[in-house]
Write a protein that holds these residues in place. Structure first.
Motif, PDB file in Angstrom:
ATOM      1  N   GLY A   6      41.401  38.500  19.641  1.00 32.67           N
ATOM      2  CA  GLY A   6      41.311  37.345  20.524  1.00 32.67           C
ATOM      3  C   GLY A   6      42.561  37.210  21.373  1.00 32.67           C
ATOM      4  N   MET A   7      43.708  37.495  20.776  1.00 31.22           N
ATOM      5  CA  MET A   7      44.963  37.426  21.501  1.00 31.22           C
ATOM      6  C   MET A   7      45.021  38.533  22.563  1.00 31.22           C
ATOM      7  SD  MET A   7      48.813  37.312  19.972  1.00 31.22           S
ATOM      8  CE  MET A   7      48.370  36.064  18.784  1.00 31.22           C
ATOM      9  N   ALA A   8      44.525  39.715  22.246  1.00 24.86           N
ATOM     10  CA  ALA A   8      44.498  40.822  23.197  1.00 24.86           C
ATOM     11  C   ALA A   8      43.554  40.508  24.352  1.00 24.86           C
ATOM     12  CB  ALA A   8      44.078  42.111  22.502  1.00 24.86           C
ATOM     13  N   SER A  12      44.631  40.148  28.237  1.00 29.19           N
ATOM     14  CA  SER A  12      43.952  40.923  29.278  1.00 29.19           C
ATOM     15  C   SER A  12      43.475  40.024  30.402  1.00 29.19           C
ATOM     16  CB  SER A  12      42.764  41.683  28.694  1.00 29.19           C
ATOM     17  OG  SER A  12      43.198  42.661  27.797  1.00 29.19           O
ATOM     18  N   TRP A  13      42.872  38.887  30.021  1.00 32.44           N
ATOM     19  CA  TRP A  13      42.402  37.942  31.042  1.00 32.44           C
ATOM     20  C   TRP A  13      43.567  37.363  31.836  1.00 32.44           C
ATOM     21  CZ3 TRP A  13      37.954  37.576  33.210  1.00 32.44           C
ATOM     22  CH2 TRP A  13      36.827  38.001  32.537  1.00 32.44           C
ATOM     23  N   TYR A  14      44.666  37.075  31.148  1.00 34.49           N
ATOM     24  CA  TYR A  14      45.844  36.548  31.822  1.00 34.49           C
ATOM     25  C   TYR A  14      46.383  37.568  32.833  1.00 34.49           C
ATOM     26  CZ  TYR A  14      50.589  34.945  32.619  1.00 34.49           C
ATOM     27  OH  TYR A  14      51.752  34.544  33.210  1.00 34.49           O
ATOM     28  N   CYS A  15      46.487  38.821  32.427  1.00 35.07           N
ATOM     29  CA  CYS A  15      46.970  39.877  33.318  1.00 35.07           C
ATOM     30  C   CYS A  15      46.033  40.074  34.509  1.00 35.07           C
ATOM     31  CB  CYS A  15      47.140  41.186  32.559  1.00 35.07           C
ATOM     32  SG  CYS A  15      48.528  41.167  31.417  1.00 35.07           S
ATOM     33  N   ALA A  16      44.741  40.061  34.255  1.00 30.04           N
ATOM     34  CA  ALA A  16      43.771  40.235  35.338  1.00 30.04           C
ATOM     35  C   ALA A  16      43.858  39.073  36.325  1.00 30.04           C
ATOM     36  CB  ALA A  16      42.358  40.340  34.763  1.00 30.04           C
ATOM     37  N   ALA A  18      46.509  37.132  36.864  1.00 30.83           N
ATOM     38  CA  ALA A  18      47.789  37.239  37.574  1.00 30.83           C
ATOM     39  C   ALA A  18      47.709  38.305  38.661  1.00 30.83           C
ATOM     40  CB  ALA A  18      48.911  37.555  36.588  1.00 30.83           C
ATOM     41  N   LEU A  19      47.097  39.433  38.368  1.00 29.90           N
ATOM     42  CA  LEU A  19      46.945  40.508  39.349  1.00 29.90           C
ATOM     43  C   LEU A  19      46.086  40.051  40.521  1.00 29.90           C
ATOM     44  CD1 LEU A  19      47.484  43.447  40.109  1.00 29.90           C
ATOM     45  CD2 LEU A  19      45.460  44.071  38.796  1.00 29.90           C
ATOM     46  N   LEU A  20      45.007  39.365  40.249  1.00 34.42           N
ATOM     47  CA  LEU A  20      44.141  38.840  41.302  1.00 34.42           C
ATOM     48  C   LEU A  20      44.896  37.847  42.186  1.00 34.42           C
ATOM     49  CD1 LEU A  20      41.335  38.692  42.580  1.00 34.42           C
ATOM     50  CD2 LEU A  20      40.771  36.902  40.930  1.00 34.42           C
ATOM     51  N   ALA A  21      45.698  36.991  41.554  1.00 35.85           N
ATOM     52  CA  ALA A  21      46.488  36.019  42.322  1.00 35.85           C
ATOM     53  C   ALA A  21      47.482  36.727  43.232  1.00 35.85           C
ATOM     54  CB  ALA A  21      47.209  35.069  41.372  1.00 35.85           C
ATOM     55  N   LEU A  22      48.146  37.766  42.740  1.00 37.69           N
ATOM     56  CA  LEU A  22      49.093  38.524  43.566  1.00 37.69           C
ATOM     57  C   LEU A  22      48.398  39.198  44.745  1.00 37.69           C
ATOM     58  CD1 LEU A  22      51.389  40.120  40.849  1.00 37.69           C
ATOM     59  CD2 LEU A  22      52.002  38.365  42.519  1.00 37.69           C
ATOM     60  N   ILE A  23      47.228  39.745  44.499  1.00 40.58           N
ATOM     61  CA  ILE A  23      46.472  40.394  45.576  1.00 40.58           C
ATOM     62  C   ILE A  23      46.079  39.371  46.635  1.00 40.58           C
ATOM     63  CG2 ILE A  23      44.289  41.544  46.124  1.00 40.58           C
ATOM     64  CD1 ILE A  23      44.565  42.987  43.397  1.00 40.58           C
TER      65      ILE A  23
END
Length: 104
Positions: A6-8, A12-16, A18-23
C-alpha cells in the motif's frame, strides 16, 4: 507485507502526480513565453528575423547567400579570409558581418 504494498502504491501515485504537475507547469510556461513574442518571428525554436550581429554564427541549413540576404551584407566572403570555399559553410562557423540593413 500488505502495508508495504500500500505504501509503494501510494509512493507510485505521488510520483506520477508530481511528474504530471511538472509536465503541465512546463507546458504552461512554454506557451506563455510563446505568447509574448510575435508568432511570425518563429519557426520551431529558431528566430527567422533576428538581427545580425557583427559576429555571426552560421545555423543549420544556412548558406552565405541566405545570410547575405538576411543581414544585408553582400561582401561576406571578402570580409572573412578564413572562408576558402563559399560552398563549404557549416553550422557553427563564425563569420564577420557588416550589415547595410537598418532594420535592427
Amino acid at each position: 507485507m500488505k502495508s508495504s504494498m500500500g505504501m509503494a502504491d501510494s509512493a507510485s501515485w505521488y510520483c506520477a502526480t508530481a511528474l504530471l504537475a511538472l509536465i503541465l507547469l512546463g507546458s504552461i510556461r512554454e506557451s506563455s513565453l510563446a505568447d509574448n513574442k510575435p508568432e511570425a518571428a518563429f519557426r520551431g525554436n529558431q528566430l527567422l528575423d533576428r538581427p545580425c550581429d557583427e559576429i555571426y554564427v552560421v545555423g543549420e541549413g544556412e548558406t552565405l547567400h541566405t545570410i547575405s540576404d538576411k543581414c544585408g551584407d553582400p561582401f561576406i566572403v571578402e570580409r572573412n579570409p578564413h572562408i576558402h570555399d563559399p560552398d563549404d559553410v557549416f553550422p557553427g562557423l563564425v563569420i564577420k558581418i557588416i550589415s547595410s540593413n537598418t532594420r535592427r
